[in-house]
Design a protein around this motif. Structure first.
Motif, short mmCIF file in Angstrom:
data_model
loop_
_atom_site.label_atom_id
_atom_site.label_comp_id
_atom_site.label_asym_id
_atom_site.label_seq_id
_atom_site.Cartn_x
_atom_site.Cartn_y
_atom_site.Cartn_z
N ASP A 1 40.00 -23.99 -69.91
CA ASP A 1 40.85 -24.86 -69.10
C ASP A 1 40.00 -25.37 -67.95
O ASP A 1 39.02 -24.74 -67.56
CB ASP A 1 42.05 -24.08 -68.54
N THR B 1 39.27 -25.22 -64.77
CA THR B 1 39.50 -24.41 -63.57
C THR B 1 38.56 -24.78 -62.42
O THR B 1 38.75 -24.31 -61.31
CB THR B 1 39.31 -22.91 -63.89
N TRP B 2 37.56 -25.58 -62.69
CA TRP B 2 36.62 -25.95 -61.63
C TRP B 2 37.11 -27.10 -60.78
O TRP B 2 36.53 -27.40 -59.74
CB TRP B 2 35.26 -26.31 -62.22
N ASN C 1 43.33 -28.33 -59.03
CA ASN C 1 44.15 -27.41 -59.83
C ASN C 1 44.42 -26.16 -59.00
O ASN C 1 43.63 -25.77 -58.16
CB ASN C 1 43.45 -27.06 -61.14
N ASN D 1 43.85 -23.16 -58.57
CA ASN D 1 42.94 -22.06 -58.90
C ASN D 1 42.68 -21.27 -57.63
O ASN D 1 42.15 -21.81 -56.66
CB ASN D 1 41.64 -22.63 -59.47
#
Length: 160
Positions: A130, A132-133, A137, A139
């Motif tokens: 996914d 995520t970086w 998002n 995260n």
């Protein structure tokens, strides 16, 4: 001295084809007086010798390495003064080598980062990860989710 090396025989177009430099760059270097002995024909067209090509290669190397025009001019002036300037010329070359090595180091760090991003996005596109970086998002590693201003949201829709 080998007279053939100093015989003017190449036009700007020829020099461009020989060196891969643009005609504009060649003319610019000459206009900046970075190639000291360029000849002119009866119609005022530039004519370059093998010797001029050596000057041109040196000038371009210095410019690509980041040496400012003023420093290239200073180096050329020292060359024209003769052997007594060899220590100062050598010092300039050593200094430029260090600066270029520092740039190469920085570029290598940036290249490594870009390659990591490329591999990451290849995995995301292949459905293996996914995204995520992306800091927007939610995260926890990236902090709080951002409230993206409306003008940026609408601008990103234009580019999509």
């Amino acid at each position: 001295m080998n007279q053939t090396l100093h015989e003017p025989k190449y036009t700007v177009k020829d020099v461009s084809e020989i060196t891969g430099l643009t005609k504009h760059t060649i003319r610019y270097y000459d206009d900046q007086q970075l190639i000291p002995f360029v000849s002119r024909d009866g119609r005022n067209n530039r004519l370059f010798s093998e010797h001029d090509l050596d000057w041109l290669r040196m000038v371009h190397c210095f410019r690509i390495s980041g040496l400012p025009i003023s420093e290239v001019k200073h180096y050329i002036a020292m060359c024209l003064q003769g052997d007594e300037t060899i220590p100062e010329r050598a010092e300039l070359v050593v200094k430029q080598e260090k600066e270029l090595e520092a740039k190469i180091h920085e570029y290598n760090l940036q290249l490594m980062h870009i390659k990591e991003k490329k591999a990451y996005y290849e995995s995301v596109l292949a459905g293996q990860l996914d995204d995520t970086w992306n800091p927007v998002n939610n995260n926890p590693e990236c902090g709080e989710k951002y409230d993206i201003p409306e003008h940026i949201k609408s601008a990103s829709k234009v580019h999509a």
